[in-house]
Structures are given as C-alpha cells and as structure tokens.
Design an enzyme around this catalytic site. Structure first.
Site, PDB file in Angstrom:
ATOM      1  CG  ASP A  10      -1.704   1.215   1.433  1.00 61.03           C
ATOM      2  OD1 ASP A  10      -2.372   1.629   0.470  1.00 61.03           O
ATOM      3  OD2 ASP A  10      -1.658   1.789   2.536  1.00 61.03           O
ATOM      4  CG  ASP A  12      -1.617   7.851   0.266  1.00 61.78           C
ATOM      5  OD1 ASP A  12      -0.932   8.848   0.520  1.00 61.78           O
ATOM      6  OD2 ASP A  12      -2.012   7.567  -0.877  1.00 61.78           O
TER       7      ASP A  12
END
Length: 260
Positions: A10, A12
């Site tokens: 991922d 953010d």
C-alpha cells in the site's frame, strides 16, 4: 519465516502519509528488494496517474517506476473497457479519472439521461447538483461502479473523506448498492496485481494499513498479509475485526522479521 517472490505494498499509510515519508518505509523497501522480492505499489487513490505516485515516492528516496504502480483508477477503467466497452459514463470524480476514461476511448457525459453507467469516486467539488444528476442516471437504469471503497484517506494532519463517502452518498439516495466497487480488495485488483508481478499468490506478501482493503485483498487469494500500524488501523481495532492479518507490524521497518 518465508521467502517471497513478490510484495504488494500500500502507499498512503504504509509508505507515506500526506507529504511525509513514514519512518522506516525506505528501509523496509530496501529489505524486501534485497530479499529478492519484486514490488508492486497498489493504491486506492484514483486521483493521480502512476507517474505521479512514482515521482512522489522517488522524491522520498524510494525509487519506483510507473510500471510498478497500480491504482484504483486504472483497475476501474480497465473493468469498464471489459464490461461496458460501449458505455457512456456519468462521472463523479476528479479530473484525472475523466482524462483516463477518454484515453480508453470513453466519452463522459454530464447528461444523466444519456448515461448508461455512473462512475463514483472521490470528488472534492462534489455537490448537491452532482448528487442529483447521478441519482437521475441511476433512476433511468444506469449501471453503478465505484472506484474504491475507502471512506476516509490519511493526510499529514487528519483523515478526510475518500471515494467511499461519495459512493455511499449516491447509493443512499438511489437506494441501491454499486454493481461493482473496484480498487482494493476487489477480485479485479487482486488478479491484476498478481498478473503484473507474475507470481503465485502463495509466494506473495501484502502489506498495508487497512484491514478491509489491504489485508482483505491478500486474504481473498491466499497471500500472506501484514498489517502496519502506521496508518489508520490501531491495535485495538484488531480485537473485534472480521478480517485478521497473518502478521502485525508497527511499520514497514519491521518487515525483515517476516523474511527468510
């Protein structure tokens, strides 16, 4: 301990938060690469192209090529090209989503009567008129697609509403759920990510800060999952969680303890 050929990370909440690099992110990426894992960065942010994310991370000392970035916008538009190739989309979303649809040959409309698919996403200019027009298009029988389910997104200061907030607003007034919500943890995103990496699910590690998107993505196809506590999820959230990660890390800096 395990040996992974690929890792889906991922962005953010795992590597960066707003304009700030999360401590240990650069070191964690280096550890994964040194262990021989090919990396794919997978973001539910549908507002920017892969080039933007690559440049953003490279500026933080995490060297990434655009081809190593997969976004919810890309998965959504590829889904529409497959399932609604002749569709006329009514788009609630940021300018990049409109532009990407045009790149794939779509011609977005502002006329709800001309639309046969509503594409809902984060839109920082979302207003009552846009909600009304999306509602009218759905009332006329248009298909309903969301780019991603993230109700909130992390910034440097605080959480702010994301695509899921807009999707849910439209779904609420229309009285119907979306036909498909792309991005993580959808089957389409999981399959595309593995195809990009060229690895089997059992040889892939997924690392992210959300249980319902990142961890659920890996769980869907039998990947090893690691939750990092550097984003929106806290250790207390795990107590009653329906989705359980294989590992919990304070940050990506600790990923080395999962590797052989």
């Amino acid at each position: 301990m395990a040996s992974f050929r690929g890792a889906i990370l991922d962005v953010d909440g795992t590597l960066v938060r707003g304009n700030d690099r999360i401590p240990g992110a650069r070191e964690g990426v280096r550890v994964l690469r040194d262990a021989g894992a090919d990396l794919l960065l997978c973001s539910n942010n549908p507002t920017r192209p892969a080039e933007y994310h690559a440049d953003r991370l490279t500026a933080h000392g995490i060297d990434v090529a655009p081809g190593q970035v997969l976004t919810a916008a890309t998965v959504t538009v590829e889904y529409l090209a497959s399932e609604h190739p002749d569709g006329v989309p009514f788009v609630v979303g940021e300018p990049y989503l409109h532009d990407l649809l045009r790149e794939y040959g779509f011609d977005p409309t502002d006329d709800p009567d001309a639309a046969d698919v509503v594409v809902a996403s984060i839109d920082r200019e979302f207003d009552y008129d846009r909600l009304t027009r999306a509602f009218w298009a759905l009332e006329d029988g248009a298909a309903f697609v969301g780019t991603d389910p993230d109700r909130t997104i992390p910034t440097s200061e605080r959480l702010v509403p994301g695509s899921g907030a807009v999707v849910n607003a439209i779904a609420g007034v229309a009285g119907r759920e979306p036909d498909r919500v792309l991005g993580k943890p959808s089957e389409e995103t999981a399959a595309t990510a593995l195809e990009r990496l060229g690895v089997a699910a059992e040889r892939c590690l997924v690392v992210g800060d959300r249980l319902d998107t990142d961890v659920a993505l890996g769980e869907r196809l039998g990947m090893t999952t690691a939750l990092v506590l550097s984003g929106v999820t806290t250790r207390a959230d795990l107590d009653d969680a329906a989705v359980r990660p294989d590992h919990v890390l304070d940050s990506l800096a600790e990923v080395g303890r999962l590797l052989d």
